[in-house]
Design a protein around this motif. Structure first.
Motif, PDB file in Angstrom:
ATOM      1  N   ARG A  56      40.012  52.691  80.507  1.00 33.94           N
ATOM      2  CA  ARG A  56      39.083  53.391  79.614  1.00 33.94           C
ATOM      3  C   ARG A  56      37.737  52.666  79.578  1.00 33.94           C
ATOM      4  O   ARG A  56      36.679  53.284  79.698  1.00 33.94           O
ATOM      5  CB  ARG A  56      39.668  53.505  78.211  1.00 33.94           C
ATOM      6  CG  ARG A  56      38.802  54.286  77.240  1.00 33.94           C
ATOM      7  CD  ARG A  56      39.466  54.541  75.889  1.00 33.94           C
ATOM      8  NE  ARG A  56      40.176  53.405  75.345  1.00 33.94           N
ATOM      9  CZ  ARG A  56      41.501  53.288  75.266  1.00 33.94           C
ATOM     10  NH1 ARG A  56      42.270  54.259  75.706  1.00 33.94           N
ATOM     11  NH2 ARG A  56      42.059  52.216  74.744  1.00 33.94           N
ATOM     12  N   ALA A  57      37.768  51.339  79.449  1.00 34.00           N
ATOM     13  CA  ALA A  57      36.528  50.554  79.402  1.00 34.00           C
ATOM     14  C   ALA A  57      35.764  50.656  80.719  1.00 34.00           C
ATOM     15  O   ALA A  57      34.529  50.757  80.733  1.00 34.00           O
ATOM     16  CB  ALA A  57      36.837  49.095  79.069  1.00 34.00           C
ATOM     17  N   ALA A  58      36.480  50.648  81.836  1.00 30.35           N
ATOM     18  CA  ALA A  58      35.824  50.786  83.144  1.00 30.35           C
ATOM     19  C   ALA A  58      35.152  52.146  83.266  1.00 30.35           C
ATOM     20  O   ALA A  58      34.006  52.245  83.727  1.00 30.35           O
ATOM     21  CB  ALA A  58      36.840  50.587  84.271  1.00 30.35           C
ATOM     22  N   THR A  62      31.186  52.866  83.599  1.00 29.61           N
ATOM     23  CA  THR A  62      30.707  53.642  84.740  1.00 29.61           C
ATOM     24  C   THR A  62      29.856  54.818  84.257  1.00 29.61           C
ATOM     25  O   THR A  62      28.806  55.116  84.833  1.00 29.61           O
ATOM     26  CB  THR A  62      31.886  54.129  85.594  1.00 29.61           C
ATOM     27  OG1 THR A  62      32.637  52.988  86.027  1.00 29.61           O
ATOM     28  CG2 THR A  62      31.421  54.914  86.805  1.00 29.61           C
ATOM     29  N   ASP A  63      30.290  55.471  83.191  1.00 31.46           N
ATOM     30  CA  ASP A  63      29.502  56.565  82.611  1.00 31.46           C
ATOM     31  C   ASP A  63      28.157  56.056  82.090  1.00 31.46           C
ATOM     32  O   ASP A  63      27.138  56.737  82.218  1.00 31.46           O
ATOM     33  CB  ASP A  63      30.260  57.240  81.471  1.00 31.46           C
ATOM     34  CG  ASP A  63      31.479  58.017  81.958  1.00 31.46           C
ATOM     35  OD1 ASP A  63      31.600  58.264  83.180  1.00 31.46           O
ATOM     36  OD2 ASP A  63      32.331  58.359  81.104  1.00 31.46           O
ATOM     37  N   ALA A  89      25.574  46.619  82.881  1.00 28.63           N
ATOM     38  CA  ALA A  89      26.590  47.671  82.725  1.00 28.63           C
ATOM     39  C   ALA A  89      27.463  47.762  83.977  1.00 28.63           C
ATOM     40  O   ALA A  89      28.674  47.970  83.883  1.00 28.63           O
ATOM     41  CB  ALA A  89      25.920  49.020  82.432  1.00 28.63           C
ATOM     42  N   VAL A  90      26.862  47.561  85.142  1.00 28.60           N
ATOM     43  CA  VAL A  90      27.629  47.551  86.399  1.00 28.60           C
ATOM     44  C   VAL A  90      28.615  46.382  86.381  1.00 28.60           C
ATOM     45  O   VAL A  90      29.791  46.536  86.731  1.00 28.60           O
ATOM     46  CB  VAL A  90      26.684  47.467  87.625  1.00 28.60           C
ATOM     47  CG1 VAL A  90      27.460  47.149  88.888  1.00 28.60           C
ATOM     48  CG2 VAL A  90      25.904  48.756  87.778  1.00 28.60           C
ATOM     49  N   ARG A  91      28.140  45.218  85.964  1.00 23.85           N
ATOM     50  CA  ARG A  91      29.036  44.041  85.895  1.00 23.85           C
ATOM     51  C   ARG A  91      30.170  44.264  84.907  1.00 23.85           C
ATOM     52  O   ARG A  91      31.298  43.831  85.138  1.00 23.85           O
ATOM     53  CB  ARG A  91      28.239  42.799  85.520  1.00 23.85           C
ATOM     54  CG  ARG A  91      27.424  42.285  86.663  1.00 23.85           C
ATOM     55  CD  ARG A  91      26.827  40.917  86.343  1.00 23.85           C
ATOM     56  NE  ARG A  91      25.654  40.761  87.166  1.00 23.85           N
ATOM     57  CZ  ARG A  91      24.411  40.751  86.725  1.00 23.85           C
ATOM     58  NH1 ARG A  91      24.172  40.824  85.434  1.00 23.85           N
ATOM     59  NH2 ARG A  91      23.403  40.626  87.547  1.00 23.85           N
ATOM     60  N   HIS A  92      29.877  44.928  83.808  1.00 19.00           N
ATOM     61  CA  HIS A  92      30.931  45.226  82.834  1.00 19.00           C
ATOM     62  C   HIS A  92      31.981  46.143  83.445  1.00 19.00           C
ATOM     63  O   HIS A  92      33.187  45.918  83.291  1.00 19.00           O
ATOM     64  CB  HIS A  92      30.341  45.867  81.576  1.00 19.00           C
ATOM     65  CG  HIS A  92      29.407  44.975  80.830  1.00 19.00           C
ATOM     66  ND1 HIS A  92      28.509  45.447  79.916  1.00 19.00           N
ATOM     67  CD2 HIS A  92      29.226  43.632  80.872  1.00 19.00           C
ATOM     68  CE1 HIS A  92      27.815  44.442  79.425  1.00 19.00           C
ATOM     69  NE2 HIS A  92      28.229  43.328  79.984  1.00 19.00           N
ATOM     70  N   ALA A  93      31.543  47.180  84.142  1.00 17.30           N
ATOM     71  CA  ALA A  93      32.495  48.090  84.785  1.00 17.30           C
ATOM     72  C   ALA A  93      33.342  47.343  85.805  1.00 17.30           C
ATOM     73  O   ALA A  93      34.563  47.534  85.881  1.00 17.30           O
ATOM     74  CB  ALA A  93      31.744  49.245  85.459  1.00 17.30           C
ATOM     75  N   GLU A  94      32.714  46.463  86.583  1.00 16.58           N
ATOM     76  CA  GLU A  94      33.456  45.683  87.581  1.00 16.58           C
ATOM     77  C   GLU A  94      34.432  44.722  86.912  1.00 16.58           C
ATOM     78  O   GLU A  94      35.533  44.494  87.419  1.00 16.58           O
ATOM     79  CB  GLU A  94      32.491  44.925  88.476  1.00 16.58           C
ATOM     80  CG  GLU A  94      31.723  45.828  89.422  1.00 16.58           C
ATOM     81  CD  GLU A  94      30.628  45.109  90.189  1.00 16.58           C
ATOM     82  OE1 GLU A  94      30.331  43.930  89.888  1.00 16.58           O
ATOM     83  OE2 GLU A  94      30.060  45.738  91.098  1.00 16.58           O
ATOM     84  N   ALA A  95      34.066  44.162  85.776  1.00 17.23           N
ATOM     85  CA  ALA A  95      34.957  43.240  85.069  1.00 17.23           C
ATOM     86  C   ALA A  95      36.227  43.943  84.603  1.00 17.23           C
ATOM     87  O   ALA A  95      37.288  43.324  84.527  1.00 17.23           O
ATOM     88  CB  ALA A  95      34.235  42.622  83.866  1.00 17.23           C
ATOM     89  N   GLY A  98      36.458  48.705  87.371  1.00 17.65           N
ATOM     90  CA  GLY A  98      35.823  49.957  87.754  1.00 17.65           C
ATOM     91  C   GLY A  98      34.799  49.749  88.848  1.00 17.65           C
ATOM     92  O   GLY A  98      34.606  48.639  89.330  1.00 17.65           O
ATOM     93  N   LEU A  99      34.127  50.810  89.240  1.00 11.31           N
ATOM     94  CA  LEU A  99      33.114  50.808  90.297  1.00 11.31           C
ATOM     95  C   LEU A  99      33.635  50.131  91.548  1.00 11.31           C
ATOM     96  O   LEU A  99      34.077  48.998  91.512  1.00 11.31           O
ATOM     97  CB  LEU A  99      31.821  50.114  89.860  1.00 11.31           C
ATOM     98  CG  LEU A  99      31.005  50.794  88.793  1.00 11.31           C
ATOM     99  CD1 LEU A  99      29.785  49.957  88.468  1.00 11.31           C
ATOM    100  CD2 LEU A  99      30.573  52.168  89.218  1.00 11.31           C
TER     101      LEU A  99
END
Length: 185
Positions: A56-58, A62-63, A89-95, A98-99
């Motif tokens: 969900r967080a990923a 990503t959104d 935000a990209v780093r957060h998704a990768e963490a 995601g992405l």
């Protein structure tokens, strides 16, 4: 003799207050999760709960990246200002897993020409962006703020490390919302 008030009273929370609040939230999460880590995570921290929260967080991160991309595409003059926040935000998704890692050049930086390029067909449709830059920044700030609030509530159901990661990302999102609103003034 009473002291005179400062000549200018800053509006909104101060930077130190935001940083202290974020640090306090992280410490609180770290202090409150000790018993869950010792039982192997079989109660509230089952892998399915943690994996669902990560997914969900990923997806939410990503959104958020897609929102940044849409705003930069409509308002290329904001690319330099929004680039660092988008990268976070990209780093957060990768963490959160995601992405895809296959496109690191796209995730590391964004330029106005990159933002204007069409996205792959598999990408979600980009959100509508107001024509006014200030309104677009206000919508981005609102998105960051609501996401940070949802994450702060969701971290209560997670054990140790996943909760700390979510708390850290929620605090970063709150700081992003602050930067977006303060910069718009």
């Amino acid at each position: 003799m009473p002291y005179a008030p400062p000549p200018r009273t800053p509006s909104g929370p101060r930077r130190r207050t935001l940083l202290a609040s974020a640090a306090g939230a992280v410490l609180l999460v770290g202090c409150s999760t000790g018993s869950e880590d010792s039982d192997g995570g079989t109660t509230g921290g089952s892998p399915s709960v943690v994996e669902r929260a990560r997914a969900r967080a990923a997806g939410e991160s990503t959104d958020l990246v897609a929102r940044y991309d849409a705003v930069i595409a409509v308002h290329p003059a904001l690319a330099q200002r929004l680039g660092p926040l988008r990268s976070e935000a990209v780093r957060h998704a990768e963490a959160f897993g995601g992405l895809r890692k296959a496109s690191p050049s796209e995730s590391l930086s964004v330029s106005p020409s990159d933002a204007a390029s069409p996205r792959p067909a598999s990408a979600a449709p980009s959100p509508a962006v107001p024509a006014d830059e200030q309104a677009a920044l206000a919508e981005l700030a609102a998105a960051e703020r609501s996401l940070a609030d949802r994450r702060a509530k969701a971290l209560l159901d997670l054990p140790g490390e996943p909760a700390r990661l979510l708390a850290s990302v929620a605090a970063a999102g709150a700081a992003h919302a602050y930067l977006l609103t303060e910069g718009a003034k």
